[in-house]
Design a protein around this motif. Structure first.
Motif, PDB file in Angstrom:
ATOM      1  N   THR A  45       0.792  -1.231  -0.061  1.00 25.36           N
ATOM      2  CA  THR A  45       0.155   0.028   0.102  1.00 25.36           C
ATOM      3  C   THR A  45       0.843   1.288   0.041  1.00 25.36           C
ATOM      4  O   THR A  45       1.528   1.378   1.032  1.00 25.36           O
ATOM      5  CB  THR A  45      -0.931  -0.060   1.219  1.00 25.36           C
ATOM      6  OG1 THR A  45      -1.519  -1.197   1.276  1.00 25.36           O
ATOM      7  CG2 THR A  45      -1.674   1.152   1.197  1.00 25.36           C
ATOM      8  N   PRO A  46       0.687   2.169  -0.964  1.00 22.01           N
ATOM      9  CA  PRO A  46       1.668   3.394  -1.139  1.00 22.01           C
ATOM     10  C   PRO A  46       1.310   4.184   0.345  1.00 22.01           C
ATOM     11  O   PRO A  46       0.128   4.381   0.520  1.00 22.01           O
ATOM     12  CB  PRO A  46       1.192   3.914  -2.396  1.00 22.01           C
ATOM     13  CG  PRO A  46      -0.216   3.404  -2.586  1.00 22.01           C
ATOM     14  CD  PRO A  46      -0.277   2.117  -1.966  1.00 22.01           C
ATOM     15  N   SER A  47       2.244   4.900   0.629  1.00 20.36           N
ATOM     16  CA  SER A  47       2.171   5.893   1.787  1.00 20.36           C
ATOM     17  C   SER A  47       2.010   7.538   1.267  1.00 20.36           C
ATOM     18  O   SER A  47       1.818   8.342   2.029  1.00 20.36           O
ATOM     19  CB  SER A  47       3.014   5.933   2.790  1.00 20.36           C
ATOM     20  OG  SER A  47       4.488   5.910   2.389  1.00 20.36           O
ATOM     21  N   SER A  48       2.532   7.700  -0.170  1.00 16.15           N
ATOM     22  CA  SER A  48       2.503   8.854  -0.885  1.00 16.15           C
ATOM     23  C   SER A  48       2.315   8.736  -2.389  1.00 16.15           C
ATOM     24  O   SER A  48       2.644   7.421  -2.760  1.00 16.15           O
ATOM     25  CB  SER A  48       3.681   9.756  -0.580  1.00 16.15           C
ATOM     26  OG  SER A  48       5.082   9.034  -0.992  1.00 16.15           O
ATOM     27  N   VAL A  49       2.233   9.854  -2.954  1.00 18.75           N
ATOM     28  CA  VAL A  49       1.748   9.744  -4.371  1.00 18.75           C
ATOM     29  C   VAL A  49       3.027   9.332  -5.147  1.00 18.75           C
ATOM     30  O   VAL A  49       3.078   8.807  -6.322  1.00 18.75           O
ATOM     31  CB  VAL A  49       1.289  11.296  -4.853  1.00 18.75           C
ATOM     32  CG1 VAL A  49      -0.126  11.435  -4.233  1.00 18.75           C
ATOM     33  CG2 VAL A  49       2.360  12.334  -4.585  1.00 18.75           C
ATOM     34  N   GLU A  69       4.970   6.984  -4.333  1.00 24.14           N
ATOM     35  CA  GLU A  69       5.401   5.489  -4.498  1.00 24.14           C
ATOM     36  C   GLU A  69       4.022   4.924  -5.403  1.00 24.14           C
ATOM     37  O   GLU A  69       3.991   3.602  -5.557  1.00 24.14           O
ATOM     38  CB  GLU A  69       4.972   4.905  -2.964  1.00 24.14           C
ATOM     39  CG  GLU A  69       5.884   5.402  -1.934  1.00 24.14           C
ATOM     40  CD  GLU A  69       5.785   5.020  -0.756  1.00 24.14           C
ATOM     41  OE1 GLU A  69       4.582   4.154  -0.708  1.00 24.14           O
ATOM     42  OE2 GLU A  69       6.494   5.441   0.322  1.00 24.14           O
ATOM     43  N   ILE A  70       3.292   5.710  -5.988  1.00 26.19           N
ATOM     44  CA  ILE A  70       2.156   5.130  -6.924  1.00 26.19           C
ATOM     45  C   ILE A  70       2.941   5.094  -8.185  1.00 26.19           C
ATOM     46  O   ILE A  70       3.153   5.988  -8.629  1.00 26.19           O
ATOM     47  CB  ILE A  70       0.934   6.093  -6.928  1.00 26.19           C
ATOM     48  CG1 ILE A  70       0.390   6.123  -5.530  1.00 26.19           C
ATOM     49  CG2 ILE A  70      -0.076   5.784  -7.883  1.00 26.19           C
ATOM     50  CD1 ILE A  70      -0.625   7.295  -5.450  1.00 26.19           C
ATOM     51  N   THR A  71       2.392   3.769  -8.871  1.00 30.86           N
ATOM     52  CA  THR A  71       2.981   3.387 -10.004  1.00 30.86           C
ATOM     53  C   THR A  71       1.727   3.150 -10.946  1.00 30.86           C
ATOM     54  O   THR A  71       0.720   2.517 -10.569  1.00 30.86           O
ATOM     55  CB  THR A  71       3.721   2.316 -10.278  1.00 30.86           C
ATOM     56  OG1 THR A  71       3.460   1.177  -9.801  1.00 30.86           O
ATOM     57  CG2 THR A  71       5.416   2.767  -9.724  1.00 30.86           C
ATOM     58  N   THR A  72       1.596   3.581 -12.364  1.00 27.04           N
ATOM     59  CA  THR A  72       0.503   3.252 -13.065  1.00 27.04           C
ATOM     60  C   THR A  72       0.826   1.941 -13.980  1.00 27.04           C
ATOM     61  O   THR A  72       2.009   1.505 -13.967  1.00 27.04           O
ATOM     62  CB  THR A  72       0.355   4.594 -14.113  1.00 27.04           C
ATOM     63  OG1 THR A  72       1.545   4.616 -14.752  1.00 27.04           O
ATOM     64  CG2 THR A  72      -0.287   5.720 -13.263  1.00 27.04           C
TER      65      THR A  72
END
Length: 504
Positions: A82-86, A88-91
């Motif tokens: 689960t990401p804790s910030s934007v 760490e988000i991958t598409t």
């Protein structure tokens, strides 16, 4: 396959398999019988075959007692931390054409003995991944799918020979710990609740120069519509021939990654056979899929596109863009857009008729102090369902059970995730999400179909302690509510333990 191609593939398969067996013996792992779709490679004489469940349980107990370092298997979006910030988000398209960076093995003394060997042996990697998975789904029709499985993967990858050639293989298995035959359908096991084992990867890689590499035969890909879909016991893997590479992209500089080739066959998540890509999609012919795509990145901006073409079957085009930016030191934001188009081609052998459909999606994420809030929307713009025969669906509203990608369906998702590390619970994270889908129709009759909601809850623990680094325990729950249906809800429960152990 032509006779010459068959013998070449068979020779290559046997060579890499025995390299794998030799390296596994060095690490103290018993050899097991391996069956492929073409031939069987038996254990050596007097070598007793280990029951897979017993082997899995025995090694898991040894690892826990040993206090070993480990790392979770690479996974698709649903199975990632689960990401804790934007940041760490991958598409979906950003995960394409990327190879995982291996961690150091648990036996540094063995690695030390190889330090003066040629790179082909010195840089060898051997990895054992164990996974235990319990799954139960109470369906709309009052039937139940339930099973508990134990299995995993044993992987070998050589170093580079003359800095040009690398070989590797991965053996996957899943064994039945609990699986009543009247509760089949979990996809943890083969139909009939049977265990399975398969040589899911068997590859050679040729480095042309720098990061430009040709990948040959059985390999693992993770693109939006040809991907691992690793949300059961073992992932999809593929037979094919591809070229991947990259230019630039370091330290925020402009970069470009690309990939392309021809994928002939797929091994589905719960299968031990490789079948033609066209047959897996539903057409009774032998066709592969041509793939070409690329991704441009510059700092926090990414724009990519990829196309899949299977002659006389289907063409799929996918494009996506993402931009993230800081608002304050703690507050960050991300905006993303996606578009997918699917249509019949040539003789239209998939459905026996012409079809064309597409879906558009957009989402925004905001993160602050370990919390991430997501708001997204998708719209299937035409009167046919979107399809994803060779992967999970990459749509922003695709969640644990439903993809919300059916004919003329619109969907809205809200999601809140939180990392509890700031509260002293290191490695603990959770998310809650809710999706509402409306407006879908039956593609055949064009009549309206019931609207649906789906609620998901997820709790993960990934301890940071040295003796459990990489271990993960995860509980997932889903409730799908259907309006106007004979039964208004179904429930889905999953409990997953994952333990990945780099031996070398």
């Amino acid at each position: 396959m032509l006779a010459g191609e068959f013998h070449l593939a068979a020779a290559f398969e046997l060579t890499v398999t025995y390299l794998f067996a030799i390296t596994g013996t060095l690490a103290g792992i018993p050899r097991v019988s391996v069956t492929t779709d073409q031939h069987s490679m038996p254990c050596p004489p007097r070598q007793r075959r280990f029951p897979l469940a017993a082997l899995s349980m025995m090694v898991l107990l040894l690892l826990i007692a040993d206090g070993s370092r480990l790392w979770a298997q690479d996974v698709v979006a649903q199975e990632e931390p689960t990401p804790s910030s934007v940041d760490e988000i991958t598409t979906p398209i950003e995960r394409s054409f990327i190879e995982r960076i291996p961690r150091p093995g648990f036996f540094p003394w063995l690695k030390e003995q190889l330090k003066d060997a040629p790179a082909f042996f010195r840089d060898t990697k051997v990895d054992l991944n164990l996974r235990s998975f319990y799954f139960r789904r109470d369906k709309f029709d009052d039937s139940v799918s339930s099973a508990w499985a134990m299995g995993g993967a044993l992987a070998y990858k050589s170093g580079w020979l003359l800095d040009r050639l690398q070989v590797g293989t991965t053996f996957y298995w899943s064994d039945n710990l609990y699986g009543p035959k009247d509760k089949d359908g979990t996809l943890l096991l083969k139909p009939g609740q049977h265990g399975y084992s398969v040589l899911g990867q068997l590859f050679g890689r040729v480095k042309l120069f720098d990061d430009h590499i040709v990948n040959l035969y059985r390999y693992e890909y993770n693109t939006p519509f040809i991907g691992k879909n690793d949300n059961r016991m073992t992932p999809n893997t593929f037979e094919g021939y591809t070229l991947t590479g990259s230019f630039g992209g370091k330290d925020g500089a402009p970069g470009f990654r690309y990939g392309g080739g021809y994928i002939t066959k797929i091994k589905e998540r719960n299968s031990d056979d490789f079948v033609w890509m066209s047959r897996d999609a539903g057409a009774d012919v032998k066709r592969g899929v041509g793939v070409v795509g690329g991704l441009f990145t510059y700092d926090k901006l990414s724009i990519g596109a990829i196309n899949y073409y299977s002659s006389d079957i289907i063409n799929i085009f996918y494009t996506e863009s993402k931009y993230s930016f800081p608002i304050t030191k703690e507050l960050g934001a991300l905006l993303a857009f996606q578009f997918a188009d699917q249509r019949s081609v040539g003789k239209e052998l998939l459905n026996g008729r012409s079809f064309a459909t597409n879906q558009v999606g957009m989402k925004g994420d905001v993160s602050y102090s370990g919390a991430v809030f997501t708001l997204g929307y998708t719209n299937t713009l035409r009167g046919d369902d979107m399809q994803s025969p060779w992967s999970g669906y990459p749509g922003y509203t695709s969640v644990q059970v439903q993809d919300f990608n059916r004919a003329e369906e619109q969907a809205l998702i809200t999601k809140l995730s939180y990392d509890f590390s700031r509260l002293g619970l290191e490695g603990v994270s959770t998310y809650l999400l809710w999706v509402h889908g409306w407006g879908r129709i039956n593609p055949s009759t064009k009549s309206g179909a019931p609207d649906e909601n789906e609620f998901n809850a997820d709790l993960q623990w990934r301890p940071k302690w040295s003796f459990l680094n990489g271990f993960s325990a995860r509980f997932r729950y889903s409730r799908v509510h259907q309006y106007q249906g004979p039964k208004d809800s179904q429930h889905d429960y999953r409990f997953i333990l994952n333990y990945d152990f780099p031996l070398l």
